[in-house]
Design an enzyme around this catalytic site. Structure first.
Site, mmCIF file in Angstrom:
data_model
loop_
_atom_site.group_PDB
_atom_site.id
_atom_site.type_symbol
_atom_site.label_atom_id
_atom_site.label_comp_id
_atom_site.label_asym_id
_atom_site.label_seq_id
_atom_site.Cartn_x
_atom_site.Cartn_y
_atom_site.Cartn_z
ATOM 1 N N CYS A 123 59.445 8.622 -101.954
ATOM 2 C CA CYS A 123 60.045 7.412 -101.716
ATOM 3 C C CYS A 123 61.161 7.245 -102.823
ATOM 4 O O CYS A 123 61.743 8.235 -103.187
ATOM 5 C CB CYS A 123 59.172 6.024 -101.702
ATOM 6 S SG CYS A 123 60.148 4.595 -101.373
ATOM 7 N N ASP A 183 63.099 9.424 -90.328
ATOM 8 C CA ASP A 183 63.403 8.671 -91.426
ATOM 9 C C ASP A 183 64.908 8.116 -91.422
ATOM 10 O O ASP A 183 65.743 8.669 -90.688
ATOM 11 C CB ASP A 183 63.001 9.231 -92.655
ATOM 12 C CG ASP A 183 62.909 8.519 -93.977
ATOM 13 O OD1 ASP A 183 62.962 7.261 -93.653
ATOM 14 O OD2 ASP A 183 62.401 8.788 -95.031
ATOM 15 N N HIS A 215 59.572 7.640 -92.770
ATOM 16 C CA HIS A 215 59.374 7.447 -94.019
ATOM 17 C C HIS A 215 57.724 7.303 -94.471
ATOM 18 O O HIS A 215 57.265 6.791 -93.716
ATOM 19 C CB HIS A 215 60.232 6.261 -94.498
ATOM 20 C CG HIS A 215 60.414 6.210 -96.248
ATOM 21 N ND1 HIS A 215 61.347 7.177 -96.397
ATOM 22 C CD2 HIS A 215 59.717 5.524 -97.055
ATOM 23 C CE1 HIS A 215 61.427 6.747 -97.695
ATOM 24 N NE2 HIS A 215 60.622 5.695 -98.118
#
Length: 247
Positions: A123, A183, A215
């Site tokens: 992330c 994502d 994600h």
């Protein structure tokens, strides 16, 4: 691989000489080995991240995760610390580099270190991994769906962040990128832009995108967890670090 390892909280010297908390896991072996700095995701220095640190020790590496929110909320619950950090605009890039450099130095100073250190992040930590590989001497880097390496952050973001397009020509280490095709940040177009830039500058990189994954597909404690993508990703990470870190 080894089933015998030790794990504990330690103190490392980070940016500006600050003492910060970190989580260290080591395999119980006398063989020379590389090290891995794990950069935690935006939710913080949490249980899932510490499990990742221990997994790298199981794979035969010394592994460490610096708590990037040590200054904002020492000793706080990870979710509370992350909220405080977001309210402050996130972790400044310069400070991040100082903290990762301190963690890498800690690994290289350990008995049994072969001097090689890789870095991996998830992330926001994925972006910070690329930032690290453009500015510090590391031997390998793994970007797990790092947002805003390329592209433009949307208005109203709760933290301050810029893309790394101007820094990518300085990439110093081989880069493995693992992304979810579903994502949004980073979306497929941002991954494609990153690939084009790295190709134009002759960089050593390898990207994989997983259909059906969004994600945070590595996050075992979140609904986004994707078993097939995560398992394949772990195999690629192990092979990649095995080639570059000598474990």
């Amino acid at each position: 691989m080894t089933d015998s390892l030790t794990a504990k909280s330690v103190t490392v010297i980070g940016h500006n000489g600050d003492e910060i908390e970190a989580y260290l896991a080591r395999p119980e072996t006398t063989e020379p080995r590389g090290g891995v700095v794990v950069i935690h995701h935006m939710p913080g220095y949490d249980r899932a991240t510490k499990e990742i640190v221990r997994r790298f020790a199981e794979l035969g590496y010394d592994a460490i995760c610096p708590n990037l929110y040590s200054r904002e909320a020492p000793g706080a619950d990870p979710a509370d610390a992350a909220a405080v950090a977001r309210a402050a605009g996130g972790v400044p890039d310069e400070r991040l580099l100082g903290d990762v450099a301190g963690a890498a130095a800690h690994l290289r100073a350990l008995p049994g270190s072969n001097g090689k250190v890789g870095v991996i992040g998830y992330c926001s930590g994925g972006r910070q991994t690329v930032l690290t590989a453009c500015n510090l001497d590391v031997d390998a880097a793994v970007d797990c769906y790092g947002a805003f390496v390329t592209g433009t952050p949307p208005e109203g973001m709760p933290f301050k962040v810029t893309n790394l397009v101007d820094q990518l020509p300085a990439l110093r280490a081989p880069l493995l990128g693992l992304f979810g095709a579903e994502d949004k940040y980073p979306g497929p177009e941002q991954v494609a832009e990153l690939e084009q830039i790295l190709t134009a500058h002759g960089k050593d990189f390898e990207f994989h995108s997983y259909e059906g994954a969004g994600h945070a597909f590595f996050s075992v404690d979140r609904p986004s967890y994707n078993v097939a993508a995560a398992n394949d990703g772990w195999e690629r990470i192990a092979a990649f670090f095995g080639r570059h870190l000598g474990a």
